[in-house]
Design an enzyme around this catalytic site. Structure first.
Site, PDB file in Angstrom:
ATOM      1  N   LYS A  59      -2.012   1.559  49.184  1.00  0.00           N
ATOM      2  CA  LYS A  59      -1.759   2.813  49.317  1.00  0.00           C
ATOM      3  C   LYS A  59      -3.302   3.648  49.148  1.00  0.00           C
ATOM      4  O   LYS A  59      -4.148   3.329  48.332  1.00  0.00           O
ATOM      5  CB  LYS A  59      -1.190   3.469  47.871  1.00  0.00           C
ATOM      6  CG  LYS A  59       0.551   3.202  47.820  1.00  0.00           C
ATOM      7  CD  LYS A  59       0.858   1.789  47.733  1.00  0.00           C
ATOM      8  CE  LYS A  59       0.575   1.172  46.471  1.00  0.00           C
ATOM      9  NZ  LYS A  59       0.716  -0.256  46.108  1.00  0.00           N
ATOM     10  N   GLU A 119      -6.854  -1.002  37.299  1.00  0.00           N
ATOM     11  CA  GLU A 119      -5.614  -0.425  37.845  1.00  0.00           C
ATOM     12  C   GLU A 119      -4.726   0.353  36.726  1.00  0.00           C
ATOM     13  O   GLU A 119      -3.879   1.250  37.235  1.00  0.00           O
ATOM     14  CB  GLU A 119      -4.900  -1.620  38.672  1.00  0.00           C
ATOM     15  CG  GLU A 119      -4.174  -2.683  37.749  1.00  0.00           C
ATOM     16  CD  GLU A 119      -3.178  -3.356  38.511  1.00  0.00           C
ATOM     17  OE1 GLU A 119      -2.394  -2.975  39.145  1.00  0.00           O
ATOM     18  OE2 GLU A 119      -3.446  -4.732  38.554  1.00  0.00           O
ATOM     19  N   THR A 135       5.617  -4.433  43.009  1.00  0.00           N
ATOM     20  CA  THR A 135       5.793  -5.758  43.392  1.00  0.00           C
ATOM     21  C   THR A 135       6.652  -6.395  41.901  1.00  0.00           C
ATOM     22  O   THR A 135       7.659  -6.960  41.892  1.00  0.00           O
ATOM     23  CB  THR A 135       4.805  -6.730  43.761  1.00  0.00           C
ATOM     24  OG1 THR A 135       4.102  -6.128  44.836  1.00  0.00           O
ATOM     25  CG2 THR A 135       5.137  -7.956  44.444  1.00  0.00           C
TER      26      THR A 135
HETATM   27  P1  ADP Z   1       2.087  -3.111  44.739  1.00  0.00           P
HETATM   28  O1  ADP Z   1       1.172  -2.257  44.195  1.00  0.00           O
HETATM   29  O2  ADP Z   1       2.370  -4.485  43.704  1.00  0.00           O
HETATM   30  O3  ADP Z   1       2.061  -3.494  46.138  1.00  0.00           O
HETATM   31  P2  ADP Z   1       4.077  -1.218  45.221  1.00  0.00           P
HETATM   32  O4  ADP Z   1       4.238   0.073  44.149  1.00  0.00           O
HETATM   33  O5  ADP Z   1       3.614  -0.484  46.375  1.00  0.00           O
HETATM   34  O6  ADP Z   1       3.413  -2.236  44.463  1.00  0.00           O
HETATM   35  O7  ADP Z   1       5.563  -1.495  45.607  1.00  0.00           O
HETATM   36  C1  ADP Z   1       5.966  -2.511  46.363  1.00  0.00           C
HETATM   37  C2  ADP Z   1       7.621  -2.600  46.348  1.00  0.00           C
HETATM   38  O8  ADP Z   1       8.098  -1.531  47.371  1.00  0.00           O
HETATM   39  C3  ADP Z   1       8.045  -3.683  47.701  1.00  0.00           C
HETATM   40  O9  ADP Z   1       8.152  -4.920  46.611  1.00  0.00           O
HETATM   41  C4  ADP Z   1       9.186  -3.325  47.981  1.00  0.00           C
HETATM   42  O10 ADP Z   1      10.578  -3.788  47.156  1.00  0.00           O
HETATM   43  C5  ADP Z   1       8.932  -1.807  48.104  1.00  0.00           C
HETATM   44  N1  ADP Z   1       8.668  -1.280  49.592  1.00  0.00           N
HETATM   45  C6  ADP Z   1       8.688   0.014  49.748  1.00  0.00           C
HETATM   46  N2  ADP Z   1       8.493   0.102  51.245  1.00  0.00           N
HETATM   47  C7  ADP Z   1       7.891  -1.077  51.824  1.00  0.00           C
HETATM   48  C8  ADP Z   1       7.855  -1.546  52.869  1.00  0.00           C
HETATM   49  N3  ADP Z   1       7.560  -0.906  53.898  1.00  0.00           N
HETATM   50  N4  ADP Z   1       7.330  -2.700  52.981  1.00  0.00           N
HETATM   51  C9  ADP Z   1       7.629  -3.702  51.997  1.00  0.00           C
HETATM   52  N5  ADP Z   1       7.989  -3.433  50.858  1.00  0.00           N
HETATM   53  C10 ADP Z   1       8.226  -2.093  50.601  1.00  0.00           C
END
Ligand code: ADP
Length: 266
Positions: A13, A71, A101
């Site tokens: 992000k 984080e 995740t």
């Molecule tokens: P992290 O910081 O661990 O990457 P996020 O807050 O970004 O976690 O959340 C990841 C989760 O968001 C994924 O496991 C899935 O359930 C969901 N998600 C939402 N949009 C997407 C996408 N475009 N691709 C994959 N996962 C997504």
């Protein structure tokens, strides 16, 4: 120029400011080359403030000046900015639950925050089990299917056990997720299986965080993380419990960018 980057297990992000406006970007963590290309092309001299589990990994791929930020600190700083921008005014004390995740749980009490715990059940569990159960891999597709699904006949409800007799708790509650083996035929629809999966994950997350809310004596729970992004079904599944457990749940707009906001502000 500064760019806040939250490099998570699944998604990267990005938040930055242009002409006093915040701009947002998301990349897949397994397509990190797209982030590198974007930075090299558009922001070659920006200072990067990087947080998240894959922060080191990313900092090695870029030549920009950078700073690495913890984080949990980034998330708890960033949530304040997210709430302000969403014009969401909360009590002094609330529970912050980041369903990424995996899931992590923080107490927010005035200016103090503390990580209270976490769980491996989160958005990644949704993705992995969706794949194993239905071979679906796309988040959007999984959620579209789940929206259409029914939970009857796969999940065992309290009323399925009591069969018309008076039950001590609401018959509509889940007695056993995926527990209605007796009714299963092996011909279950993908959409119904996925609806049950979203139901199980939301119920597991809620039941896990409730004792933490009790421990800090707060009934306000704020959910962030991309698992809720564009995800009316998850929200609906959780909101079913607001009255029953006297909770107030919030899903602030752009909550998934809390870490990146916090890194940028750090
Ligand atoms: P992290 O910081 O661990 O990457 P996020 O807050 O970004 O976690 O959340 C990841 C989760 O968001 C994924 O496991 C899935 O359930 C969901 N998600 C939402 N949009 C997407 C996408 N475009 N691709 C994959 N996962 C997504």
């Amino acid at each position: 120029e500064c760019i806040g980057i939250d490099a998570g297990g699944t998604l990267i992000k990005v938040v930055y400011k242009e002409r006093d406006e915040y701009l947002y970007q998301t990349f897949l963590s397994n397509e990190v080359e797209k982030l590198v290309k974007w930075i090299n092309e558009w922001h070659p001299n920006a200072k990067l403030k990087i947080t998240g589990g894959k922060q080191e990994n990313i900092s090695k791929l870029l030549h920009n000046p950078h700073e690495l930020i913890d984080e949990f600190e980034a998330t708890t700083i960033g949530i304040k900015e997210v709430l302000k921008r969403a014009e969401l005014y909360l009590p002094e004390k609330y529970l912050l639950v980041n369903v990424g995740t995996g899931t992590s749980i923080h107490s927010m009490i005035g200016e103090n925050s503390e990580r209270l715990g976490g769980s491996g059940i989160g958005g990644g569990t949704l993705m992995g089990l969706s794949y194993l159960l239905t071979r679906q891999k796309q988040f959007e597709e999984i959620m579209l299917l789940a929206e259409k699904g029914k939970r009857t006949g796969i999940d065992l409800k309290v009323r399925d056990i009591y069969e018309g007799d008076r039950s001590p708790i609401s018959g509509d509650l889940t007695a056993s997720n995926f527990g209605f083996l007796e009714r299963m035929t092996g011909e279950e629809l993908q959409e119904d299986i996925l609806a049950c999966l979203v139901g199980m994950i939301s119920e597991a997350v809620l039941m896990m965080v409730m004792p933490f809310a009790k421990a800090i004596e707060s009934s306000t729970i704020v959910f962030i993380g991309s698992t809720f992004h564009n995800n009316a079904l998850f929200k609906k599944q959780l909101q079913r419990f607001e009255d029953l457990f006297e909770l107030k749940l919030h899903f602030p707009f752009n909550g998934q960018y809390s870490g990146a906001h916090g890194a940028l502000l750090y």
